[in-house]
Scaffold this active site. Structure first.
Site, mmCIF file in Angstrom:
data_model
loop_
_atom_site.group_PDB
_atom_site.id
_atom_site.type_symbol
_atom_site.label_atom_id
_atom_site.label_comp_id
_atom_site.label_asym_id
_atom_site.label_seq_id
_atom_site.Cartn_x
_atom_site.Cartn_y
_atom_site.Cartn_z
ATOM 1 N N ARG A 154 3.950 -0.231 -4.867
ATOM 2 C CA ARG A 154 2.984 -0.732 -3.885
ATOM 3 C C ARG A 154 2.156 -1.726 -3.200
ATOM 4 O O ARG A 154 1.610 -2.376 -2.721
ATOM 5 C CB ARG A 154 3.677 0.382 -2.651
ATOM 6 C CG ARG A 154 5.056 1.181 -2.792
ATOM 7 C CD ARG A 154 4.758 2.532 -1.672
ATOM 8 N NE ARG A 154 4.322 1.133 -0.044
ATOM 9 C CZ ARG A 154 5.771 1.047 0.528
ATOM 10 N NH1 ARG A 154 6.839 1.169 0.046
ATOM 11 N NH2 ARG A 154 5.205 0.257 2.399
ATOM 12 N N LYS A 212 12.124 -14.630 -12.253
ATOM 13 C CA LYS A 212 11.703 -13.641 -12.698
ATOM 14 C C LYS A 212 11.054 -14.299 -13.974
ATOM 15 O O LYS A 212 9.850 -13.268 -13.977
ATOM 16 C CB LYS A 212 12.998 -13.248 -13.482
ATOM 17 C CG LYS A 212 14.524 -12.431 -12.488
ATOM 18 C CD LYS A 212 13.315 -11.402 -12.613
ATOM 19 C CE LYS A 212 13.248 -10.924 -11.481
ATOM 20 N NZ LYS A 212 13.715 -10.981 -10.090
ATOM 21 N N GLU A 272 7.314 -14.512 -11.715
ATOM 22 C CA GLU A 272 7.072 -12.983 -11.058
ATOM 23 C C GLU A 272 5.984 -12.712 -12.602
ATOM 24 O O GLU A 272 5.034 -12.252 -12.038
ATOM 25 C CB GLU A 272 7.586 -11.674 -10.834
ATOM 26 C CG GLU A 272 8.376 -12.609 -9.690
ATOM 27 C CD GLU A 272 9.232 -11.684 -8.730
ATOM 28 O OE1 GLU A 272 9.245 -10.979 -8.104
ATOM 29 O OE2 GLU A 272 10.179 -11.345 -9.837
ATOM 30 N N HIS A 301 17.342 -36.300 -9.612
ATOM 31 C CA HIS A 301 16.681 -36.813 -8.755
ATOM 32 C C HIS A 301 14.832 -36.179 -8.518
ATOM 33 O O HIS A 301 14.757 -36.071 -6.897
ATOM 34 C CB HIS A 301 17.257 -35.688 -6.989
ATOM 35 C CG HIS A 301 18.299 -36.452 -7.289
ATOM 36 N ND1 HIS A 301 18.412 -38.076 -7.165
ATOM 37 C CD2 HIS A 301 19.825 -35.834 -7.242
ATOM 38 C CE1 HIS A 301 19.839 -38.110 -7.005
ATOM 39 N NE2 HIS A 301 20.191 -37.164 -6.579
ATOM 40 N N TRP A 325 -2.562 -2.890 -1.757
ATOM 41 C CA TRP A 325 -2.546 -3.790 -1.838
ATOM 42 C C TRP A 325 -3.524 -4.960 -0.540
ATOM 43 O O TRP A 325 -3.076 -5.070 0.530
ATOM 44 C CB TRP A 325 -1.120 -4.190 -1.256
ATOM 45 C CG TRP A 325 -0.598 -5.769 -2.001
ATOM 46 C CD1 TRP A 325 -0.151 -6.321 -3.008
ATOM 47 C CD2 TRP A 325 -0.507 -7.035 -0.843
ATOM 48 N NE1 TRP A 325 0.216 -7.394 -3.610
ATOM 49 C CE2 TRP A 325 -0.049 -7.673 -1.796
ATOM 50 C CE3 TRP A 325 -1.106 -7.275 0.268
ATOM 51 C CZ2 TRP A 325 0.261 -8.802 -1.204
ATOM 52 C CZ3 TRP A 325 -0.794 -7.939 0.710
ATOM 53 C CH2 TRP A 325 0.126 -9.643 0.079
ATOM 54 N N GLU A 341 16.734 -17.450 -9.579
ATOM 55 C CA GLU A 341 16.629 -16.119 -10.439
ATOM 56 C C GLU A 341 16.445 -16.206 -11.529
ATOM 57 O O GLU A 341 14.762 -15.262 -11.497
ATOM 58 C CB GLU A 341 18.033 -15.024 -10.062
ATOM 59 C CG GLU A 341 17.362 -13.740 -10.532
ATOM 60 C CD GLU A 341 16.326 -13.074 -9.359
ATOM 61 O OE1 GLU A 341 15.583 -13.307 -8.307
ATOM 62 O OE2 GLU A 341 15.970 -11.655 -9.595
ATOM 63 N N CYS A 352 0.986 -1.265 0.013
ATOM 64 C CA CYS A 352 0.017 0.180 -0.248
ATOM 65 C C CYS A 352 0.727 1.252 -0.271
ATOM 66 O O CYS A 352 1.732 0.956 0.412
ATOM 67 C CB CYS A 352 -1.019 -0.175 1.302
ATOM 68 S SG CYS A 352 -1.819 -1.130 0.933
ATOM 69 N N LYS A 372 5.908 -4.482 -4.591
ATOM 70 C CA LYS A 372 7.765 -4.473 -4.774
ATOM 71 C C LYS A 372 7.642 -4.444 -3.160
ATOM 72 O O LYS A 372 8.852 -4.785 -2.288
ATOM 73 C CB LYS A 372 7.842 -3.091 -5.538
ATOM 74 C CG LYS A 372 8.930 -2.858 -4.918
ATOM 75 C CD LYS A 372 9.717 -2.705 -6.454
ATOM 76 C CE LYS A 372 11.538 -2.631 -6.428
ATOM 77 N NZ LYS A 372 11.725 -4.363 -6.904
ATOM 78 N N ASN A 395 -1.669 2.578 5.755
ATOM 79 C CA ASN A 395 -0.850 1.607 4.853
ATOM 80 C C ASN A 395 -0.495 0.241 6.352
ATOM 81 O O ASN A 395 0.205 0.462 7.165
ATOM 82 C CB ASN A 395 0.197 1.681 4.721
ATOM 83 C CG ASN A 395 1.390 0.635 4.218
ATOM 84 O OD1 ASN A 395 3.193 1.419 4.482
ATOM 85 N ND2 ASN A 395 1.288 -0.063 4.053
ATOM 86 N N GLY A 396 -0.623 -1.805 6.429
ATOM 87 C CA GLY A 396 -0.664 -2.095 7.594
ATOM 88 C C GLY A 396 -1.839 -2.891 7.942
ATOM 89 O O GLY A 396 -2.087 -2.686 6.869
HETATM 90 C C1 G6P Z 1 7.976 -9.204 -3.068
HETATM 91 C C2 G6P Z 1 9.592 -8.465 -3.866
HETATM 92 C C3 G6P Z 1 10.922 -8.459 -5.097
HETATM 93 C C4 G6P Z 1 11.756 -8.992 -3.549
HETATM 94 C C5 G6P Z 1 10.507 -8.703 -2.097
HETATM 95 C C6 G6P Z 1 11.881 -8.867 -1.192
HETATM 96 O O1 G6P Z 1 8.569 -9.765 -3.002
HETATM 97 O O2 G6P Z 1 7.694 -8.576 -5.648
HETATM 98 O O3 G6P Z 1 10.509 -8.401 -6.104
HETATM 99 O O4 G6P Z 1 12.599 -9.740 -4.164
HETATM 100 O O5 G6P Z 1 10.037 -8.474 -1.889
HETATM 101 O O6 G6P Z 1 12.147 -7.547 -1.013
HETATM 102 P P1 G6P Z 1 12.925 -6.531 -0.155
HETATM 103 O O7 G6P Z 1 12.702 -5.440 -0.980
HETATM 104 O O8 G6P Z 1 13.424 -7.421 1.322
HETATM 105 O O9 G6P Z 1 14.425 -6.506 -1.363
#
Ligand code: G6P
Length: 611
Positions: free
Chosen positions: A27, A488, A491, A507, A73, A484, A2, A606, A99-100
């Protein structure tokens, strides 16, 4: 999660707020709303993105010099118009953005329901503003006192702003666990979840601390804590350029951020690393550096992409510092009653510096006596403030929800920390140390070279855009890169993908391989090269479609692969900074071709400020 923005001053509040909300959409983007005082306290809110709210309010009279807005969010209640913020109090004289999460909202709600309150939404936030109004009525106190009293009774995390129809010059904000920055302009004030909605107007900011309440009343800012102790606002000047938070000609923030990596890696090393003089210094490690040098064990806590950066660091620290490393999901670590001994040091990695689980893991480790180092990107965020020492990644604002340049900057910082420790411990030879400094300085140019492969990678994306599954395989330093790469793709394109250590494939995942299955091998020339060659053959034998990332000049693997991406050679320990880049581009192009919103993928946010 948020985003919140508020404004009071001489400008049209809705213009500042809408622009600010667009910058905070990373956010959360389930619903959006604005409250203004224009012939009453009016709330305009809609399910969907800020652009949908903009169309909704088009043509309305929004004339007001005070207001606040929210991009959501969802936690409590599905994303719809009713659950969107701002929320009114029972009389509609007050409104709130939040937010929270208020964890004890159900008990408070029960109490209020007994008193005859009715609620329009399913949110904890609406309960919160009813509660504040109820307290104000019972105590016959000022609004800021009612907010303070309410805050002493709620459990949870919050960044809030409250407005009242009776006081069109008043904004009350408070935080605990969720970020809040105040912008101090000339005769105007801003409040926001981060500084991006503010810097266009002023670079003078106050970062509110947990348990603090900020009151802007008639052009004056006062701060107190929830125990009613007055505090002096600490105004800081921040260094953030407007162009850093705009797309600069790129179609998406994610693409811009991928292409910014040569610069962000260079910025991260600037003034810290110089191979000519052999200088490597991180000022932020300060007096705690010896704790790291003498550490018996390093525990890395992080989430998501930052956790992957931690996995790469595990290889690096163990190889060069000879210190055992454990990499933990912050969310698991915090609930496991972990063993922390004297001599353990914790490194927390976070782009946003706000991730709730990582913050909680830090607090837990601190309570057990550990020294904590932070590796964060957002300056002034909660994690750097909660840690004993650390280093910023200086990658600049990362707005695309899928992390790209923050990852490579995290690796750069972690490598620098490890090299400093290794040098102090004497676990690295001077020659190797100097070689790695030179190699690190050359990284930006090598990433630049990988970026020239963009069109070639786009063609590969075309080939695989309709795939239903993807497998990413790598070994050693390239194993976390496989994870990673898979993350990506998941996501932003919603294709199911898994990353695996190449040798583990037999395995389990090998059962998935058929003529439909794309398998991306990160197969650069390193100590496990021959083994990876065998793994590729195992996939080929089962008709899997092989895409290989190889070192320039490799003649063997290209013969075994349907598609090949050649990257420049680099020291094995630094390869993740290079080999991840084609995978970022591959996911990006696949997602664009599938019509996905790459910068704001569904259900993600994010900055994850809820656990
Ligand atoms: C969310 C974001 C990711 C990020 C993760 C950790 O899931 O979408 O891109 O890697 O949080 O966030 P941070 O800000 O702690 O790296």
């Amino acid at each position: 999660m948020c985003g919140i923005v508020a404004y009071v001053g001489h400008r049209q509040a809705h213009e500042v707020i809408i622009k600010g909300l667009k910058r905070l959409e990373y956010r959360g983007y389930d619903s959006t709303g604005v409250a203004l005082i224009n012939g009453g306290l009016n709330v305009y809110k809609k399910k969907g993105k800020v652009s949908e709210l903009e169309s909704f309010v088009k043509g309305l009279n929004l004339n007001s010099n005070i207001g606040m807005g929210h991009t959501r969010w969802a936690t409590h209640g599905e994303p719809n118009d009713e659950n969107a913020h701002p929320h009114y109090s029972a009389t509609k004289n007050l409104a709130i953005i939040h937010n929270g999460i208020i964890e004890n909202y159900a008990a408070i709600k029960q109490d209020l329901l007994r008193k005859g309150h009715t609620f329009l939404s399913e949110t904890d936030t609406e309960v919160f503003i009813h509660f504040i109004e109820d307290i104000q009525r019972n105590e016959s106190c000022t609004l800021d006192e009612a907010v303070r009293l309410a805050l002493t009774k709620v459990v949870g995390a919050y960044a809030i702003v409250v407005m009242s129809v009776h006081q069109p010059d008043l904004l009350i904000a408070a935080r605990k666990g969720s970020p809040l920055v105040l912008g101090v302009g000339r005769g105007e004030f801003f409040m926001a979840s981060d500084a991006t909605p503010i810097i266009e107007y002023t670079n003078e900011v106050v970062y509110l601390n947990d348990q603090e309440i900020a009151i802007v009343n008639n052009g004056k800012l006062t701060i107190k804590d929830t125990s009613n102790l007055p505090l002096t606002p600490y105004v800081q000047t921040i260094d953030l350029e407007l162009e850093a938070i705009e797309k600069g000609g790129f179609e998406h923030f994610m693409l811009k951020e991928i292409f910014e990596q040569p610069k962000s890696i260079r910025d991260c090393m600037r003034g810290r690393l110089d191979s000519v003089s052999g200088r490597l210094v991180l000022g932020g490690l300060r007096e705690y550096l010896n704790k790291l040098v003498q550490a018996d064990r390093i525990i890395i806590v992080a989430c998501g992409t930052s956790w992957h950066a931690g996995l790469v660091a595990e290889y690096f620290f163990e190889e060069f510092c000879r210190i055992p490393v454990e990499v933990e999901y912050a969310s698991e670590f915090r609930y496991r009653n972990p063993i922390i001994r004297e001599g353990d040091v914790v490194i927390a990695i976070s782009q946003s510096g706000e991730t709730a689980d990582t913050l909680a893991a830090i607090e837990l480790a601190k309570s057990k006596g550990a020294i904590i180092f932070g590796v964060c990107n957002v300056v002034g965020s909660s994690i750097p403030r909660a840690t004993h020492a650390g280093a910023y990644t200086h990658a600049g604002p990362e707005i695309g929800v899928a992390s790209t340049k923050a990852f490579t900057a995290q690796l750069t910082v972690l490598n620098m920390i490890a090299l400093i420790v290794a040098q102090k411990k004497g676990t690295i030879t001077e020659q190797k140390f100097n070689e790695l400094l030179v190699e690190m300085e050359n990284l930006p140019a090598k990433v630049e070279k990988v970026l020239t492969l963009n069109n070639q990678i786009k063609k590969i994306a075309e080939e695989f855009k309709d795939s239903r599954n993807f497998l990413y395989l790598g070994r050693g330093y390239n194993f976390p890169v496989a994870l990673e790469g898979a993350l990506k793709l998941k996501e932003i394109s919603y294709i199911h993908a898994e990353g695996y250590p190449a040798a583990e494939m037999k395995h389990g995942p090998i059962a998935l391989i058929d003529a439909e299955m794309p398998v991306a091998f990160i197969a650069t020339k390193d100590s496990s090269y021959e083994k990876v060659v065998s793994n590729i053959q195992e996939v080929k034998a089962r008709k899997g479609r092989v895409i290989s990332i190889v070192t320039e000049g490799d003649t063997l693997i290209p013969k075994m692969s349907e598609f090949v991406i050649e990257v420049p050679p680099v020291a094995e320990a630094l390869m993740p900074l290079i080999s991840v880049v084609p995978l970022q581009l591959l996911s990006y192009h696949i997602a664009v071709m599938r019509g996905c919103n790459v910068d704001q993928p569904r259900n993600l946010a994010k900055s994850v400020t809820v656990e």
